[in-house]
Design a protein around this motif. Structure first.
Motif, PDB file in Angstrom:
ATOM      1  N   GLU A 131       0.785  11.818   7.833  1.00 53.28           N
ATOM      2  CA  GLU A 131       1.837  12.816   7.571  1.00 53.28           C
ATOM      3  C   GLU A 131       1.264  14.048   6.896  1.00 53.28           C
TER       4      GLU A 131
ATOM      5  N   PHE B  94       1.530  17.623   8.584  1.00 56.06           N
ATOM      6  CA  PHE B  94       2.154  18.753   7.894  1.00 56.06           C
ATOM      7  C   PHE B  94       1.236  19.978   7.927  1.00 56.06           C
ATOM      8  N   TYR B  95      -0.033  19.780   7.567  1.00 51.85           N
ATOM      9  CA  TYR B  95      -0.946  20.926   7.563  1.00 51.85           C
ATOM     10  C   TYR B  95      -1.206  21.433   8.982  1.00 51.85           C
TER      11      TYR B  95
ATOM     12  N   ARG C 168       0.971  21.574  11.360  1.00 46.48           N
ATOM     13  CA  ARG C 168       2.113  22.442  11.688  1.00 46.48           C
ATOM     14  C   ARG C 168       1.980  23.784  10.977  1.00 46.48           C
ATOM     15  N   MET C 169       1.521  23.753   9.734  1.00 57.61           N
ATOM     16  CA  MET C 169       1.389  25.007   8.978  1.00 57.61           C
ATOM     17  C   MET C 169       0.287  25.893   9.565  1.00 57.61           C
ATOM     18  N   TYR C 170      -0.748  25.261  10.143  1.00 56.22           N
ATOM     19  CA  TYR C 170      -1.855  26.038  10.725  1.00 56.22           C
ATOM     20  C   TYR C 170      -1.645  26.303  12.211  1.00 56.22           C
ATOM     21  N   GLY C 171      -0.527  25.858  12.749  1.00 58.70           N
ATOM     22  CA  GLY C 171      -0.256  26.088  14.169  1.00 58.70           C
ATOM     23  C   GLY C 171      -1.139  25.273  15.091  1.00 58.70           C
ATOM     24  N   VAL C 172      -1.604  24.116  14.605  1.00 62.97           N
ATOM     25  CA  VAL C 172      -2.427  23.232  15.437  1.00 62.97           C
ATOM     26  C   VAL C 172      -1.491  22.263  16.168  1.00 62.97           C
TER      27      VAL C 172
ATOM     28  N   ASP D 151      -2.431  20.289  18.783  1.00 59.96           N
ATOM     29  CA  ASP D 151      -3.174  19.204  19.437  1.00 59.96           C
ATOM     30  C   ASP D 151      -3.150  17.942  18.559  1.00 59.96           C
TER      31      ASP D 151
ATOM     32  N   ARG E  90      -6.260  15.790  17.786  1.00 61.62           N
ATOM     33  CA  ARG E  90      -7.243  16.232  16.792  1.00 61.62           C
ATOM     34  C   ARG E  90      -7.017  15.545  15.432  1.00 61.62           C
TER      35      ARG E  90
ATOM     36  N   GLU F 163      -8.660  12.204  15.730  1.00 57.75           N
ATOM     37  CA  GLU F 163     -10.120  12.360  15.714  1.00 57.75           C
ATOM     38  C   GLU F 163     -10.623  12.600  14.294  1.00 57.75           C
ATOM     39  N   TRP F 164      -9.883  13.428  13.547  1.00 56.74           N
ATOM     40  CA  TRP F 164     -10.322  13.707  12.177  1.00 56.74           C
ATOM     41  C   TRP F 164     -10.181  12.478  11.274  1.00 56.74           C
TER      42      TRP F 164
ATOM     43  N   ARG G  98     -13.033  10.419  12.018  1.00 57.50           N
ATOM     44  CA  ARG G  98     -14.288  11.014  11.550  1.00 57.50           C
ATOM     45  C   ARG G  98     -14.493  10.793  10.052  1.00 57.50           C
TER      46      ARG G  98
ATOM     47  N   HIS H  48      -8.151  22.941  11.429  1.00 57.50           N
ATOM     48  CA  HIS H  48      -7.860  24.083  12.314  1.00 57.50           C
ATOM     49  C   HIS H  48      -9.136  24.775  12.785  1.00 57.50           C
ATOM     50  N   ASP H  49     -10.271  24.102  12.591  1.00 55.49           N
ATOM     51  CA  ASP H  49     -11.569  24.606  13.051  1.00 55.49           C
ATOM     52  C   ASP H  49     -11.830  26.040  12.565  1.00 55.49           C
TER      53      ASP H  49
END
Lengths: 248, 231
Positions: B93, B97-98, B100-104, B106, B109, B112-113, B116, B146-147
């Motif tokens: 969650e 949340f982050y 959505r805030m960063y417009g990601v 995918d 991802r 994957e994170w 990782r 957000h790369d």
């Protein structure tokens, strides 16, 4: 993607950097809804804020009820005042905690680092605080009906509750984000907030009293209009000022 | 790229930064070192748009601060010694949340994170039940989700166990290999100097030295650091 020294890879963006939002308005409201969802999800899980606000409100209602138990007329006359005392003090408690939790846990910085118009963060937090105040009122109003024998659940009174708490939460969220940087923030917020919120409180108390006393709409409408006016002003000022308030 | 000119910051009457001139090229990895109270975190807070400078100018990823702060934040990732997470949300969650805030958008991802940073098995657990090191691992995912082109790291190894520290080393080296711009605050002189291409020494509110790893031996760097800080 590049192979790391440990044989693993960093998840890469499909397009770098994060793809720009399809529309500014869409991105804005997505950020507002994300902040609101985050506050609601965290609160419904921990119940820290709501339980404190609710217990405080119930105590205020009960204490006033005991104090005025033998004087029915006085109890009916002060019902609107007691209602707004509970709203104001439990609301202040909630506003203080809502921002101080973010600050103490460091998550306020995380929020401010995100690439959104900071007013979206304000709108999301203010909506959350407003909803918490409304939830407390939703529990307290039936208690009022029982203890004070007052017709609290009438539509027009609910309108005053909705508008009054909106004004209080909107200016309160802005001032709480100022007070949160102060060491004496628990004291600072009421000192800052109560004088500023006086117009909203006067209009809310007078309007609610007018509804309970079944006064004519002509008499009540001035308080209704004042409340609408102050809600709009407070929301607009807070919307514009939030960015400056939160930055060091 | 990160650039500052005559950057100054006062807290009340107390000057913390006294005219910082800094230029970090795109794709460069720089370690920022200095004693406590030198102004390292203040400098990072200005570059991350959390604080406004009292005087001077700063540019991050080509965007002027504070005028273009929102655009700069889109290209900026921050991993601090505080995890900046929500304890009452799960790991997943928090990342959602982050995202959505960063417009990601995918969703893969996020998974994957989580994999990782070694938290895929705990993705549905509340963050407040995590150890400090696990929170820091999740903070790494949050900061890089957000790369970002520019990554600011403020004591990012705080709370990490040796395995977590090795994971962060690998991630940082990979970011450097992908030519991301990195500025890392660290008190570990040897580690910071070994990882970065260049080390800056901030003392008394100014950049007092800029030393390239390929031009100076680690032992000599430590001597220079002592001389600058005590001088």
């Amino acid at each position: 993607m590049t192979q790391s020294s440990r044989g693993e890879r960093l998840p890469a963006a499909n397009s770098s950097p994060a793809a720009p939002a399809r529309s500014a308005a869409g991105a804005y409201w997505r950020a507002v809804s994300a902040v609101l969802w985050k506050d609601l999800a965290a609160e419904f899980r921990s119940k820290e804020l709501l339980s404190a606000m609710l217990v405080f409100s119930l105590l205020v209602v009960l204490i006033f009820n005991f104090a005025l138990q033998l004087d029915r007329a006085a109890r009916e006359n002060v019902a609107a005042g007691v209602l707004w005392v509970t709203a104001v003090f439990s609301g202040t408690l909630g506003l203080n905690r809502s921002l101080s939790q973010e600050k103490d846990r460091g998550s306020l910085d995380g929020l401010l680092l995100t690439p959104v118009d900071r007013s979206a963060i304000y709108v999301g937090k203010a909506l959350g605080n407003w909803l918490f105040m409304l939830l407390v009122q939703a529990v307290i109003l039936p208690v009022f009906v029982v203890l004070y024998n007052q017709p609290m659940l009438q539509p027009l009174l609910l309108v005053f509750v909705v508008l009054g708490t909106l004004g209080y939460a909107s200016v309160g969220t802005l001032l709480a984000s100022m007070a949160v940087h102060s060491r004496a923030r628990d004291v600072m917020l009421p000192i800052l907030l109560l004088p500023v919120a006086v117009p909203v409180l006067v209009a809310a108390v007078q309007g609610s009293a007018g509804v309970l006393e079944q006064r004519a709409w002509d008499e009540i409408s001035q308080w209704f209009n004042l409340l609408i006016g102050y809600d709009v002003i407070f929301l607009a000022v807070a919307y514009m000022a939030f960015d400056y308030v939160v930055e060091e | 790229m990160i650039e500052t000119r005559a950057l100054a910051k006062n807290f009340g009457l107390k000057p913390v930064l006294r005219g910082v001139d800094l230029r970090i090229e795109a794709g460069e990895f720089v370690a920022l070192m200095g004693p406590n109270g030198a102004g390292k975190t203040t400098l990072l807070r200005i570059l991350s748009t959390l604080a406004r400078p009292s005087f001077g100018a700063a540019r991050v990823a080509g965007f002027l601060l504070p005028a273009q702060a929102e655009q700069a934040r889109r290209r900026l990732g921050v991993i601090a010694h505080q995890p900046l997470l929500y304890g009452d949300l799960t790991a997943e969650e928090n990342l959602r949340f982050y995202a959505r805030m960063y417009g990601v958008s995918d969703g893969a991802r996020l998974t994957e994170w989580l994999e990782r940073v070694g938290l895929a098995a705990r993705r549905r657990d509340l963050v407040r039940t995590f150890s400090r090191g696990m929170q820091q691992r999740l903070a790494i995912a949050r900061g890089l989700l957000h790369d970002p082109d520019v990554v600011l790291l403020d004591e990012p190894y705080t709370g990490l166990d040796p395995d977590g520290a090795a994971l962060l080393d690998a991630i940082v080296q990979e970011l450097a290999a992908r030519r991301r711009t990195l500025l890392m605050i660290t008190h570990d002189l040897a580690h910071g100097f070994a990882l970065a291409e260049r080390a800056l020494i901030l003392a008394r509110g100014r950049i007092e030295a800029s030393l390239r790893r390929d031009e100076i031996a680690p032992a000599e760097f430590a001597r220079r650091y002592d001389a600058v800080v005590k001088g």
